[in-house]
Design a protein around this motif. Structure first.
Motif, short mmCIF file in Angstrom:
data_model
loop_
_atom_site.label_atom_id
_atom_site.label_comp_id
_atom_site.label_asym_id
_atom_site.label_seq_id
_atom_site.Cartn_x
_atom_site.Cartn_y
_atom_site.Cartn_z
N ARG A 24 0.83 -1.21 0.00
CA ARG A 24 0.00 0.00 0.00
C ARG A 24 0.86 1.26 0.00
NH1 ARG A 24 -5.34 -1.38 2.03
NH2 ARG A 24 -5.86 0.82 1.93
N PHE A 25 1.96 1.22 0.75
CA PHE A 25 2.85 2.38 0.83
C PHE A 25 3.55 2.60 -0.51
CE2 PHE A 25 6.86 4.54 2.11
CZ PHE A 25 6.29 5.68 2.64
N ALA A 26 3.98 1.52 -1.14
CA ALA A 26 4.62 1.63 -2.45
C ALA A 26 3.65 2.19 -3.49
CB ALA A 26 5.13 0.25 -2.90
N ALA A 27 2.39 1.76 -3.41
CA ALA A 27 1.36 2.28 -4.32
C ALA A 27 1.15 3.77 -4.10
CB ALA A 27 0.05 1.52 -4.10
N LEU A 28 1.17 4.17 -2.83
CA LEU A 28 1.01 5.59 -2.50
C LEU A 28 2.17 6.42 -3.05
CD1 LEU A 28 -0.73 7.62 -0.87
CD2 LEU A 28 0.76 7.17 1.08
N LEU A 29 3.39 5.90 -2.94
CA LEU A 29 4.56 6.59 -3.49
C LEU A 29 4.47 6.71 -5.01
CD1 LEU A 29 7.55 5.11 -1.42
CD2 LEU A 29 6.51 7.37 -1.19
N LEU A 30 4.04 5.64 -5.66
CA LEU A 30 3.90 5.66 -7.11
C LEU A 30 2.85 6.69 -7.54
CD1 LEU A 30 4.08 1.85 -7.91
CD2 LEU A 30 5.72 3.58 -8.64
N ASP A 31 1.74 6.74 -6.83
CA ASP A 31 0.72 7.74 -7.14
C ASP A 31 1.28 9.15 -6.97
OD1 ASP A 31 -1.42 6.09 -7.86
OD2 ASP A 31 -2.01 5.77 -5.78
N GLY A 32 2.09 9.33 -5.92
CA GLY A 32 2.72 10.62 -5.70
C GLY A 32 3.65 11.02 -6.83
N LEU A 33 4.42 10.03 -7.33
CA LEU A 33 5.34 10.30 -8.45
C LEU A 33 4.57 10.62 -9.73
CD1 LEU A 33 8.03 7.50 -7.91
CD2 LEU A 33 8.36 9.97 -7.66
N ILE A 34 3.47 9.92 -9.95
CA ILE A 34 2.66 10.16 -11.15
C ILE A 34 2.05 11.56 -11.13
CG2 ILE A 34 0.54 9.45 -12.35
CD1 ILE A 34 1.24 6.56 -11.42
N LEU A 35 1.63 11.99 -9.94
CA LEU A 35 0.99 13.29 -9.81
C LEU A 35 1.98 14.44 -9.60
CD1 LEU A 35 -2.05 12.31 -7.55
CD2 LEU A 35 -2.12 12.94 -9.97
N ALA A 36 3.25 14.10 -9.36
CA ALA A 36 4.27 15.11 -9.07
C ALA A 36 4.37 16.20 -10.15
CB ALA A 36 5.62 14.45 -8.85
N PRO A 37 4.40 15.87 -11.44
CA PRO A 37 4.48 16.93 -12.46
C PRO A 37 3.32 17.91 -12.38
CG PRO A 37 4.98 14.79 -13.43
CD PRO A 37 4.46 14.53 -12.06
N ILE A 38 2.13 17.42 -12.07
CA ILE A 38 0.96 18.30 -11.94
C ILE A 38 1.12 19.20 -10.71
CG2 ILE A 38 -1.54 18.35 -11.56
CD1 ILE A 38 -1.70 15.69 -13.06
N SER A 39 1.61 18.63 -9.62
CA SER A 39 1.82 19.40 -8.40
C SER A 39 2.86 20.50 -8.62
CB SER A 39 2.27 18.49 -7.25
OG SER A 39 1.30 17.50 -6.98
N ILE A 40 3.93 20.17 -9.32
CA ILE A 40 4.98 21.15 -9.60
C ILE A 40 4.45 22.25 -10.52
CG2 ILE A 40 7.21 21.50 -10.75
CD1 ILE A 40 7.94 18.62 -9.83
N ALA A 41 3.66 21.85 -11.53
CA ALA A 41 3.07 22.82 -12.45
C ALA A 41 2.14 23.78 -11.70
CB ALA A 41 2.31 22.11 -13.56
N ALA A 42 1.36 23.23 -10.77
CA ALA A 42 0.44 24.06 -9.97
C ALA A 42 1.22 25.02 -9.09
CB ALA A 42 -0.45 23.17 -9.11
N LEU A 43 2.32 24.54 -8.50
CA LEU A 43 3.16 25.39 -7.65
C LEU A 43 3.73 26.56 -8.44
CD1 LEU A 43 4.59 25.89 -4.95
CD2 LEU A 43 6.41 24.38 -5.72
N VAL A 44 4.26 26.27 -9.63
CA VAL A 44 4.83 27.32 -10.49
C VAL A 44 3.74 28.30 -10.90
CG1 VAL A 44 5.92 27.79 -12.71
CG2 VAL A 44 6.70 25.84 -11.33
N PHE A 45 2.58 27.78 -11.27
CA PHE A 45 1.45 28.61 -11.69
C PHE A 45 1.02 29.55 -10.56
CE2 PHE A 45 -3.22 29.10 -12.44
CZ PHE A 45 -3.14 29.81 -13.64
N ASN A 46 1.00 29.03 -9.34
CA ASN A 46 0.58 29.83 -8.18
C ASN A 46 1.54 30.96 -7.87
OD1 ASN A 46 -1.67 28.24 -7.87
ND2 ASN A 46 -0.83 27.01 -6.20
N THR A 47 2.83 30.76 -8.17
CA THR A 47 3.82 31.79 -7.87
C THR A 47 3.70 33.00 -8.80
OG1 THR A 47 5.50 30.81 -9.34
CG2 THR A 47 5.48 30.07 -7.04
N MET A 48 3.04 32.83 -9.94
CA MET A 48 2.95 33.90 -10.93
C MET A 48 2.00 35.01 -10.51
SD MET A 48 2.85 31.66 -14.43
CE MET A 48 4.22 30.59 -14.89
N SER A 49 0.95 34.63 -9.80
CA SER A 49 -0.03 35.62 -9.36
C SER A 49 -0.86 35.05 -8.22
CB SER A 49 -0.96 36.01 -10.51
OG SER A 49 -2.04 36.80 -10.05
N LEU A 50 -1.23 35.88 -7.27
CA LEU A 50 -2.04 35.45 -6.13
C LEU A 50 -3.37 34.86 -6.60
CD1 LEU A 50 -2.45 35.42 -3.01
CD2 LEU A 50 -3.50 37.68 -3.26
#
Length: 203
Positions: A24-50
């Motif tokens: 279950r923990f390995a599956a959770l890590l894999l899901d995190g890795l799969i979603l990581a690019p989206i999370s990073i994109a959202a973080l960058v997008f948020n820094t551009m404007s409030l």
């Protein structure tokens, strides 16, 4: 069928048919890795404007609902679980419906709602000019400082859900988490699916 329960073990075997902590923990890590690019994109997008945060909240939650509700109902698990050879079943052996997957997501949805409300309050209080002059680390700290009590409640809620889920998981035979109890589900190993289905048809 409603009275049937998934077996704890298969006949003649004492090997667990359920996904243990490692799986279950390995599956959770894999899901995190799969979603990581989206999370990073959202973080960058948020820094551009409030005000980009409002758009980010909508998009990220649509993705989360799709990932945690639609995919399990359609394929029997999130991509991480599928890669690890796990499948989510109802306790009576049936496949998940959208309603079941939604119920299973409720503990995480509670945390998500607290986070959304918290963020919205912080953004409403924030000064756009001040926010836009800060780097991404200081932007995050700035928003937290504006609504520190709510951020504290958010963190307590996250740890409470995680701790409760871990305790429940470790002390039940079918390795069910808080989400499993909420959705009346269990996570089984795919290699045992055929045998499980045979047993459930006979019972």
């Amino acid at each position: 069928m409603e009275d049937k329960q998934l077996p704890v073990y298969l006949e003649g075997s004492y090997e667990s048919i359920y996904g243990n902590f490692g799986y279950r923990f390995a599956a959770l890590l894999l899901d995190g890795l799969i979603l990581a690019p989206i999370s990073i994109a959202a973080l960058v997008f948020n820094t551009m404007s409030l005000h980009n945060i409002y758009i980010s909240i909508i998009c990220s939650n649509i993705i989360a609902l799709t990932y945690q509700i639609y995919l399990p109902a359609k394929f029997g698990g999130t991509p991480g679980k599928l890669i690890m050879g796990l499948r989510i079943l109802k306790m009576n052996g049936d496949a998940l419906t959208l309603n079941d997957a939604f119920k299973r997501y409720l503990p995480n949805l509670l945390i998500a709602l607290i986070a959304i409300i918290n963020t919205l309050f912080a953004v409403a209080k924030a000064d756009e000019k001040t926010y836009n002059t800060l780097n991404w680390i200081k932007q995050s700290q700035y928003l937290q400082d504006l609504n520190s009590n709510m951020f504290y409640i958010q963190m307590v809620s996250i740890y409470a859900v995680l701790f409760t889920s871990f305790i429940i998981f470790m002390f039940n035979e079918r390795k069910r988490s808080l989400s499993d109890l909420s959705g009346d589900t269990a996570v089984v190993k795919k290699i045992y699916l055929t045998k499980i289905q045979e047993i459930m048809k006979k019972s």
